[in-house]
Design an enzyme around this catalytic site. Structure first.
Site, short mmCIF file in Angstrom:
data_model
loop_
_atom_site.label_atom_id
_atom_site.label_comp_id
_atom_site.label_asym_id
_atom_site.label_seq_id
_atom_site.Cartn_x
_atom_site.Cartn_y
_atom_site.Cartn_z
N GLY A 102 -2.83 -1.07 -2.77
CA GLY A 102 -3.84 0.23 -2.08
C GLY A 102 -2.89 1.41 -2.56
CB ILE A 112 -0.86 -0.18 1.10
CG1 ILE A 112 -1.86 1.13 1.21
CG2 ILE A 112 -0.21 -0.13 2.60
CD1 ILE A 112 -3.30 0.82 2.22
CB CYS A 113 1.41 4.19 0.90
SG CYS A 113 1.69 5.54 1.17
CB ALA A 114 5.56 4.99 -0.85
#
Length: 185
Positions: free
Chosen positions: A153, A107-109
């Site tokens: 995500g 998720i994210c980075a």
């Protein structure tokens, strides 16, 4: 034979600078689902996350030799995602997990670590804006993206949806509903 939730093993590698909102949400919801969750620090001892929250992992990553997991999931945050991308042990775990056809998520980075491991090529993925720029991949922008055994995500705001999607993938719709109902979403 259907597996009980406690037979489902999840690994959450935790790097310094991880996004604590994502890490804690993932760990908490997986444990509410009854999964066996192993939080493994890249180094021994407590991990200081991106906003200064300190999390004590269950064990160091080096103690996982020979263990297998149904899911390896990476929380994002910076510089945490960079540490996951640059750690050869994490990269080997991700490639082995993908090669075995088992679930991998970020998720994210943190999808940058999946790209670095070579497992995002030709796949749909989402990530925090700009996180995949150096990989040449184009994120879809979706909140949660599922492509086979890869789940990604977009960022901290979708951490709960991301975790619930993974719970459903591992334990089925009824388990997701059982975990989600008392959250009063």
């Amino acid at each position: 034979m259907t597996r009980t939730p406690d037979a489902i093993r999840v690994l959450v590698p935790l790097a310094p600078g991880a996004e604590e909102l994502e890490a804690v949400t993932l760990i908490d919801l997986f444990r509410r689902a009854g999964f066996t969750v192993v939080v493994a620090g890249l180094e021994p001892g407590p991990v200081t996350c991106s906003r200064g929250t300190v999390i004590v992992p269950d064990q160091p990553l080096d103690e996982l030799a020979g263990q297998s997991f149904d899911l390896i999931v990476l929380p994002g945050g910076l510089p945490g995602a960079d540490h996951l991308r640059d750690d050869p042990r994490v990269q080997a775990l991700l490639r082995g997990q993908a090669d075995a056809g088992r679930l991998v998520a970020a998720i994210c980075a943190a999808p940058k670590a999946l790209a670095s491991a070579g497992i995002l090529g030709g796949r749909r993925a989402t990530a925090y804006p700009g996180a995949l720029d150096e990989s040449g991949l184009q994120p879809t922008g979706a909140a949660v993206e599922i492509d086979g055994d890869i789940v990604t995500g977009r960022g901290p705001g979708v951490a709960m949806d991301f975790a619930l999607t993974l719970i459903e993938r591992l334990g089925g719709k009824a388990l997701r509903e059982r975990v989600e109902a008392p959250l009063l979403r």
